[in-house]
Design an enzyme around this catalytic site. Structure first.
Site, short mmCIF file in Angstrom:
data_model
loop_
_atom_site.label_atom_id
_atom_site.label_comp_id
_atom_site.label_asym_id
_atom_site.label_seq_id
_atom_site.Cartn_x
_atom_site.Cartn_y
_atom_site.Cartn_z
N HIS A 84 7.66 -27.00 0.63
CA HIS A 84 6.76 -28.02 -0.06
C HIS A 84 5.86 -27.61 -1.00
CE1 HIS A 84 8.67 -31.18 2.63
NE2 HIS A 84 8.85 -29.92 3.47
N GLU A 137 0.88 -1.19 -0.01
CA GLU A 137 -0.11 -0.22 0.06
C GLU A 137 0.79 1.18 -0.02
OE1 GLU A 137 -3.06 0.23 3.08
OE2 GLU A 137 -4.42 -0.39 1.64
N LYS A 177 -13.85 1.38 -2.84
CA LYS A 177 -14.68 1.77 -1.81
C LYS A 177 -15.69 2.45 -2.53
CE LYS A 177 -11.28 2.20 1.90
NZ LYS A 177 -11.00 3.07 2.97
O1 PA5 Z 1 -3.24 1.68 5.77
C1 PA5 Z 1 -4.35 1.89 5.78
O2 PA5 Z 1 -4.82 3.10 5.97
C2 PA5 Z 1 -5.55 1.17 5.30
O3 PA5 Z 1 -4.87 -0.07 5.14
C3 PA5 Z 1 -6.67 1.24 6.43
O4 PA5 Z 1 -5.91 0.95 7.70
C4 PA5 Z 1 -7.79 0.44 6.14
O5 PA5 Z 1 -8.31 0.74 5.02
C5 PA5 Z 1 -8.82 0.57 7.16
O6 PA5 Z 1 -9.34 1.92 7.37
P1 PA5 Z 1 -10.16 2.42 8.58
O7 PA5 Z 1 -9.27 2.28 9.76
O8 PA5 Z 1 -10.35 3.77 8.27
O9 PA5 Z 1 -11.17 1.47 8.90
#
Ligand code: PA5
Length: 470
Positions: A344, A323, A459
């Site tokens: 394996h 990410e 989303k």
């Molecule tokens: O790194 C990030 O920001 C994302 O992986 C969020 O943690 C994830 O989308 C969850 O978001 P939130 O905490 O707003 O529900």
């Protein structure tokens, strides 16, 4: 206190051009300076240049700040408040559901699997030393999975005559920084309803939200009047938030030593700031990964975890790297494997497949308990008597050495991150090391490691499809 983990790339540097790592020294030091000066920029409140927006550098000094707050403010510190809430939940509930996804879930799962007894939930309450059973939900959309957990907890609530006794009671920690993530929000509705249905007004004490200072979950929590609400600080992004209440509250509920987690991370930050290239785990790891990617096209980074405990640390890191740096059509592919299990399954490809992989072993160090040994038998049909008395860690070490040798024989580069052992202090270290390395690499290659604009697309589409009612 446990010593610092060690990064050792000696089995890989020979494949790089002579002087390549030394040649990266100035750019790496510059990336470190930028990473650290981002903290000052963020703290100053000055406007952030567009290419640095968002700037979530708050995680860097956060463990040190929390430990200083604890020293100065004692019972009023955030650490003490988290521990107090955790103790209250431990006393009043025997099942705790942690709701969250991505950065609001993976770090906690990593700590839980690394540090706790793998059969924690199967132990009696006494054997668990009063720590509740821990469940994770809200990290997916799976009706059967959610229903199975709801049924289990409902049954548990109905199986006790004294409804105020912890044995039948469930608490919920709901974690979402934005407060609007659909997966978590849907699960929360269901688990909140279960707690309200089963425990009436005690729900106020049994539900603890961890969220940002604004958003739907914050509004909901304020309205509901839950006894404890914890904030996820501004300036610390989701996947960098494991050492905020996001990870610390569930960890404390599960009986982990959150002070040691913070101390391990703080020790790593000090090391990162002060150690020179060549003996700096963060900078050296970044340099080796970067050099192999740019010079040899090793775009797949395999984090090869050994034993059972560290897989979820790897999955947390997969998310962190993917990410943070998977942007602008760039970024290496992180892939966690568990050995010897995956020798394996994936081993063949890593040994003889495309030469696009850098393998970093994440080594667990000494076991925490007494070592299991190979028993001797009067019959010896499996011919294992020659190993009778050997400890299992010795067998694991032979597997590690044998695999590294096989890769070296085939000119496949490997490096090691060696933990002295797996405990709160070393898990805090590895979290902070990998978060810092990810940011340094982002600065080195000109990718803003913070933010995840690409995730917004799914989303938005999912919400639009649901709102259209089709
Ligand atoms: O790194 C990030 O920001 C994302 O992986 C969020 O943690 C994830 O989308 C969850 O978001 P939130 O905490 O707003 O529900």
């Amino acid at each position: 206190m446990t010593p610092l983990l060690k990064y050792n790339p000696s089995a890989s540097v020979g494949y790089l051009a002579t002087g390549r790592l030394e040649g990266l020294k100035t750019s790496l030091e510059h990336a470190r300076d930028e990473t650290l000066s981002d903290v000052e920029l963020w703290q100053s409140g000055d406007s952030v240049p567009a290419e640095k927006d968002p700037l979530d550098a708050g995680f860097i000094q956060w463990p040190e700040e929390l430990l200083a707050d604890l020293k100065e403010n004692g019972d009023n510190s955030l650490v003490a408040r988290i521990e107090k809430c955790a103790a209250r939940i431990r006393k009043t509930a025997d099942s705790v559901v942690i709701l969250g996804i991505g950065g609001s879930y993976m770090g906690m799962r990593a700590m839980y699997e690394a540090i706790k007894n793998p059969f924690h939930n199967e132990l009696s309450r006494d054997e668990r030393e009063g720590c509740p059973r821990i469940y994770f939900e809200g990290w997916n959309v799976d009706s059967d999975n959610q229903q199975a957990l709801l049924d289990l907890l409902e049954k548990r609530a109905g199986s006790v005559t004294d409804t105020s006794a912890p044995e039948g009671r469930t608490a919920v920690v709901v974690i979402s920084k934005s407060g609007g993530t659909l997966e978590t929000a849907v699960a929360f509705r269901n688990f909140r309803a279960l707690v309200e249905r089963s425990f009436g007004t005690d729900a106020q004490q049994l539900i603890v939200p961890v969220t940002g200072d604004s958003g739907r979950l914050r509004d909901l929590a304020n309205e509901a009047g839950f006894e404890d609400i914890f904030s996820i600080p501004d300036g610390i992004g989701g996947r960098f938030s494991v050492l905020t209440p996001v990870g610390l509250l569930p960890a404390a509920i599960a009986g982990m030593d959150i002070r040691q987690l913070l101390q391990g991370a703080a020790d790593m930050t000090v090391h990162f700031r002060s150690a020179d290239c060549g003996s700096n785990a963060v900078l050296d790891y970044t340099a080796v990964c970067h050099a192999f990617e740019t010079d040899h096209g090793l775009v797949t980074r395999i984090l090869s975890t050994w034993g059972c405990k560290l897989e979820a640390v790897g999955l947390w890191y997969d998310q962190l790297l993917a990410e943070s740096l998977g942007k602008h059509e760039k970024g290496a592919l992180p892939l966690t494997i568990v050995n010897t299990r995956d020798l394996h399954s994936r081993g063949q490809q890593h040994q003889e497949g495309t030469r696009d992989k850098l393998i970093t072993n994440l080594l667990p160090g000494a076991p925490n308990g007494a070592a299991v040994t190979v028993p001797k038998r009067d019959d010896d049909h499996d011919q294992l008597n020659k190993f009778a008395g050997y400890e299992v860690p010795r067998i694991l070490q032979a597997a590690i050495d044998g695999t590294n040798k096989a890769y070296a024989d085939d000119k496949r580069p490997t490096a090691d991150i060696a933990l002295p052992t797996v405990n709160e202090h070393t898990v805090g270290q590895i979290f902070q090391m990998l978060m810092l390395a990810t940011v340094v690499e982002g600065r080195l290659v000109g990718t803003n490691p913070y933010g995840q604009p690409g995730v917004e697309a799914y989303k938005k589409n999912m919400n639009a499809i649901l709102s259209a009612g089709t």
